[in-house]
Design a protein around this motif. Structure first.
Motif, PDB file in Angstrom:
ATOM      1  N   LEU A  28       0.700  -1.143   0.033  1.00  0.00           N
ATOM      2  CA  LEU A  28       0.053  -0.004   0.037  1.00  0.00           C
ATOM      3  C   LEU A  28       0.849   1.221   0.210  1.00  0.00           C
ATOM      4  CD1 LEU A  28      -2.026  -1.497   2.933  1.00  0.00           C
ATOM      5  CD2 LEU A  28      -3.005  -0.687   0.707  1.00  0.00           C
ATOM      6  N   SER A  29       0.291   2.127  -0.408  1.00  0.00           N
ATOM      7  CA  SER A  29       1.460   3.505  -0.477  1.00  0.00           C
ATOM      8  C   SER A  29       1.162   4.031   1.059  1.00  0.00           C
ATOM      9  CB  SER A  29       0.871   4.488  -1.438  1.00  0.00           C
ATOM     10  OG  SER A  29      -0.529   4.772  -1.181  1.00  0.00           O
ATOM     11  N   GLN A  30       2.335   3.936   1.737  1.00  0.00           N
ATOM     12  CA  GLN A  30       2.369   4.555   3.069  1.00  0.00           C
ATOM     13  C   GLN A  30       1.196   4.733   3.986  1.00  0.00           C
ATOM     14  OE1 GLN A  30       5.697   6.275   4.103  1.00  0.00           O
ATOM     15  NE2 GLN A  30       6.251   4.713   2.798  1.00  0.00           N
ATOM     16  N   PRO A  31       0.495   3.545   4.441  1.00  0.00           N
ATOM     17  CA  PRO A  31      -0.492   3.534   5.314  1.00  0.00           C
ATOM     18  C   PRO A  31      -0.052   4.188   6.730  1.00  0.00           C
ATOM     19  CG  PRO A  31       0.487   1.244   5.142  1.00  0.00           C
ATOM     20  CD  PRO A  31       1.113   2.304   3.949  1.00  0.00           C
ATOM     21  N   ARG A  32      -0.876   4.757   7.411  1.00  0.00           N
ATOM     22  CA  ARG A  32      -0.241   5.524   8.545  1.00  0.00           C
ATOM     23  C   ARG A  32      -0.538   4.758   9.822  1.00  0.00           C
ATOM     24  NH1 ARG A  32      -2.541  11.450   7.726  1.00  0.00           N
ATOM     25  NH2 ARG A  32      -4.481  10.353   7.516  1.00  0.00           N
ATOM     26  N   GLU A 106       4.669  12.578   9.451  1.00  0.00           N
ATOM     27  CA  GLU A 106       3.592  12.188   8.535  1.00  0.00           C
ATOM     28  C   GLU A 106       3.054  10.763   8.311  1.00  0.00           C
ATOM     29  OE1 GLU A 106       6.571  13.711   7.754  1.00  0.00           O
ATOM     30  OE2 GLU A 106       7.381  12.797   5.902  1.00  0.00           O
ATOM     31  N   ARG A 107       3.740   9.878   9.109  1.00  0.00           N
ATOM     32  CA  ARG A 107       3.406   8.481   9.294  1.00  0.00           C
ATOM     33  C   ARG A 107       2.301   8.289   9.955  1.00  0.00           C
ATOM     34  NH1 ARG A 107       5.800   4.501   6.903  1.00  0.00           N
ATOM     35  NH2 ARG A 107       3.841   4.019   6.973  1.00  0.00           N
ATOM     36  N   PHE A 108       1.817   9.413  10.710  1.00  0.00           N
ATOM     37  CA  PHE A 108       0.860   9.035  11.870  1.00  0.00           C
ATOM     38  C   PHE A 108      -0.595   9.809  11.593  1.00  0.00           C
ATOM     39  CE2 PHE A 108       4.924   8.418  13.910  1.00  0.00           C
ATOM     40  CZ  PHE A 108       4.638   7.396  14.547  1.00  0.00           C
ATOM     41  N   ALA A 113       0.576  10.075  18.616  1.00  0.00           N
ATOM     42  CA  ALA A 113       1.905  10.381  18.799  1.00  0.00           C
ATOM     43  C   ALA A 113       2.477   8.926  18.710  1.00  0.00           C
ATOM     44  CB  ALA A 113       1.893  10.798  20.153  1.00  0.00           C
ATOM     45  N   PRO A 114       3.722   9.156  18.442  1.00  0.00           N
ATOM     46  CA  PRO A 114       4.503   7.648  18.289  1.00  0.00           C
ATOM     47  C   PRO A 114       4.226   6.943  19.461  1.00  0.00           C
ATOM     48  CG  PRO A 114       5.595   9.537  17.425  1.00  0.00           C
ATOM     49  CD  PRO A 114       4.648  10.109  17.951  1.00  0.00           C
ATOM     50  N   PRO A 126       0.554  -0.887  10.305  1.00  0.00           N
ATOM     51  CA  PRO A 126       0.038   0.448  10.533  1.00  0.00           C
ATOM     52  C   PRO A 126      -1.572   0.159  10.217  1.00  0.00           C
ATOM     53  CG  PRO A 126       1.348   0.525   8.506  1.00  0.00           C
ATOM     54  CD  PRO A 126       1.521  -0.582   9.155  1.00  0.00           C
ATOM     55  N   ALA A 127      -2.393   0.765  10.919  1.00  0.00           N
ATOM     56  CA  ALA A 127      -3.785   0.236  11.059  1.00  0.00           C
ATOM     57  C   ALA A 127      -4.697   1.281  10.435  1.00  0.00           C
ATOM     58  CB  ALA A 127      -4.322   0.411  12.688  1.00  0.00           C
ATOM     59  N   GLU A 128      -4.181   2.491  10.042  1.00  0.00           N
ATOM     60  CA  GLU A 128      -5.175   3.394   9.367  1.00  0.00           C
ATOM     61  C   GLU A 128      -6.198   2.793   8.175  1.00  0.00           C
ATOM     62  OE1 GLU A 128      -3.566   6.404   6.925  1.00  0.00           O
ATOM     63  OE2 GLU A 128      -5.189   7.747   7.114  1.00  0.00           O
ATOM     64  N   PRO A 129      -5.444   1.975   7.578  1.00  0.00           N
ATOM     65  CA  PRO A 129      -6.454   1.359   6.413  1.00  0.00           C
ATOM     66  C   PRO A 129      -7.444   0.314   6.783  1.00  0.00           C
ATOM     67  CG  PRO A 129      -4.151   0.923   5.772  1.00  0.00           C
ATOM     68  CD  PRO A 129      -3.947   1.532   7.154  1.00  0.00           C
ATOM     69  N   TRP A 130      -7.283  -0.347   7.922  1.00  0.00           N
ATOM     70  CA  TRP A 130      -8.197  -1.293   8.334  1.00  0.00           C
ATOM     71  C   TRP A 130      -8.776  -1.176   9.802  1.00  0.00           C
ATOM     72  CZ3 TRP A 130      -5.806  -3.404  12.575  1.00  0.00           C
ATOM     73  CH2 TRP A 130      -4.477  -3.393  12.935  1.00  0.00           C
TER      74      TRP A 130
END
Ligand code: HEC
Ligand code: HEC
Ligand code: HEC
Length: 381
Positions: A28-32, A106-108, A113-114, A126-130
């Motif tokens: 995927l392109s850079q999921p956050r 930008e990865r969050f 916060a990290p 990284p959970a953003e997409p799911w």
């Protein structure tokens, strides 16, 4: 690629593109990252039995403390020896102990916060997409994985995830910094991690052991392609090649070639096949018996103890995992065998004081105990 960068890459779905070895999921392109705060509510993974993955991780799993470990006196001594001002801020440590800290903002997702330590997304991706739909009952595992949840059911993908932090470490961290030496053995380490999931099916243990050792050999071979003079790794490489060629799944010829590139590819193939391989009582007990018959390869060997101790380490892990698998799957039991394995484990741990002759004799003892192990029970194979 330097180790640190490689770990970060390996821990993201993009690794399929950059690593060269297939993780069969769509990049995927850079999921956050969303940070585990989004996993901990009591209606999600911070609840009662079956929904308590967050609680188990936070209270029991050493991964949740991996960042805190960097502020101990031991880490301070390590950092001093290595000339690192603050281990909590140095990527030389955080890359494994707190991998999100090395990522750009930008990865969050907004407001996240990290995370400190090795958190949910370090393993699950990284959970953003799911994150929003992964709990829906009508969604299949394959659909979640297609959306970017890392495939961890498959033991090959799981081994790839764990090995990224659990094997190859910058040599100086161990030799100068006195960082604990690392051994990767997937089956034992899966069981040592406080469980927040259960694996289904029979013979998962031996399957995970073999897939894990294949992945370990691949990683050591990869390292040796660029650093062929790392003597510590050469000994480990030889030991694993020796061990795995006895399973019949690695060509004997590789033992003599010292061709790291070819071994890297062969070991990856071995791991992939092993992750889905068929095991039975017959296969496990035959391999266990053949490993226990290697006593003379220690007691009468011309190799240096430094080389032999590496062999003893991988051999003892193999024997231990096969025996544990047999006990679990077939109900086999023998206090004598248990004791013989404990004795072998202690001898292998002796490091500089390793005594090959004694190890060989101890192995012979195990061989004799295994000979009297009751024959296969029908219907249990
Ligand atoms: C390649 C990944 C990696 C890197 C880089 C790394 N560590 Fe570790 N570290 C680990 C793993 C994995 C363990 C657990 C080892 C084990 O017990 O099997 C560990 C264990 C430790 C421990 C022992 C923890 C305990 O609970 O006993 C300390 C202390 C430590 N690391 C400090 C550091 C410091 C300081 C740095 C940087 C100078 C560093 N580590 C860099 C992966 C790494
Ligand atoms: C060190 C790696 C690692 C970390 C950290 C981790 N997990 Fe897991 N998790 C796994 C593995 C491996 C599995 C097994 C996956 C499978 O069978 O598909 C798993 C399975 C699960 C499952 C499925 C449970 C089941 O019964 O099938 C859930 C839910 C889960 N993890 C949630 C979390 C949450 C929430 C966190 C953080 C609080 C977390 N995990 C942290 C490795 C990890
Ligand atoms: C992002 C890096 C990272 C990943 C990925 C990772 N670990 Fe770890 N693991 C660590 C670090 C760092 C420690 C040391 C933590 C400490 O001592 O507090 C550790 C400690 C452990 C420990 C306790 C020490 C030991 O060796 O007995 C176990 C067990 C373990 N990990 C198993 C796993 C398994 C199984 C997986 C894959 C499902 C995995 N880890 C994935 C970094 C990682």
């Amino acid at each position: 690629m330097p180790n640190a960068l490689r770990i970060l890459v390996a821990l993201q779905p993009l690794w399929a593109l950059t690593h060269g070895f297939a993780a069969e999921q769509k990049p995927l392109s850079q999921p956050r990252f969303t940070a585990s705060i989004s996993c901990q509510s009591s209606s999600c993974h911070g609840g009662g039995i079956g929904n308590d993955q967050y609680c188990i991780w936070e209270k029991k799993d050493p991964h949740s403390r991996a960042n805190a470990v960097l502020s101990t006196a031991r880490s301070a001594r390590m950092a001093e020896a290595l000339g690192i001002p603050d281990p909590q801020k140095s990527a030389r440590c955080t890359v494994c102990h707190s991998p999100m800290r090395a990522l750009p903002p930008e990865r969050f997702v907004k407001g996240a916060a990290p995370e400190k330590g090795v958190s949910c997304e370090s393993c699950h991706g990284p959970a953003e997409p799911w994150i929003l739909f992964h709990t829906r009952k009508d969604i299949t595992h394959a659909q979640r994985v297609a959306a970017g949840l890392r495939e961890l059911t498959d033991l090959y993908s799981r081994a790839n995830t764990c090995v990224a932090c659990h094997l190859n470490i910058d040599g100086a961290l161990v030799s100068q910094g006195n960082h604990p030496e690392m051994f990767f053995e997937l089956d034992g380490q899966m069981l040592a991690q406080p469980p927040h999931y259960t694996d289904q099916g029979a013979w998962v243990g031996p399957r995970a052991w073999l897939a894990g050792q294949g992945v370990a050999l691949r990683e050591i071979s990869w390292k040796l392609v660029s650093e062929p003079n790392r003597e510590d790794l050469v000994h480990r490489w030889k030991a694993l090649v020796w061990l795995l060629s006895k399973t019949g799944s690695l060509p004997e010829s590789i033992q003599r070639s010292a061709d790291y590139k070819t071994t890297q590819i062969a070991a990856d193939q071995l791991a992939k096949t092993a992750a889905k391989s068929f095991w039975s009582q017959k296969r496990a007990s035959e391999l266990l018996k053949s490993y226990s018959a290697l006593g003379t390869e220690f007691s009468q060997s011309e190799l240096s103890p430094a080389e032999l101790v590496r062999k003893s380490e991988v051999l003892v892990m193999a024997i231990d995992r096969l025996w544990v698998g047999l006990k679990k799957e077939t109900g086999a039991a023998s206090g004598e065998i248990d004791e013989a394995i404990v004795a072998l484990t202690n001898l292998a741990k002796a490091q500089a004081a390793f005594n090959p002759a004694e190890f060989g004799q101890s192995l012979n003892k195990l061989r004799d105990s295994l000979a009297s192990l009751s024959p296969s029970k029908p219907g249990k194979s």
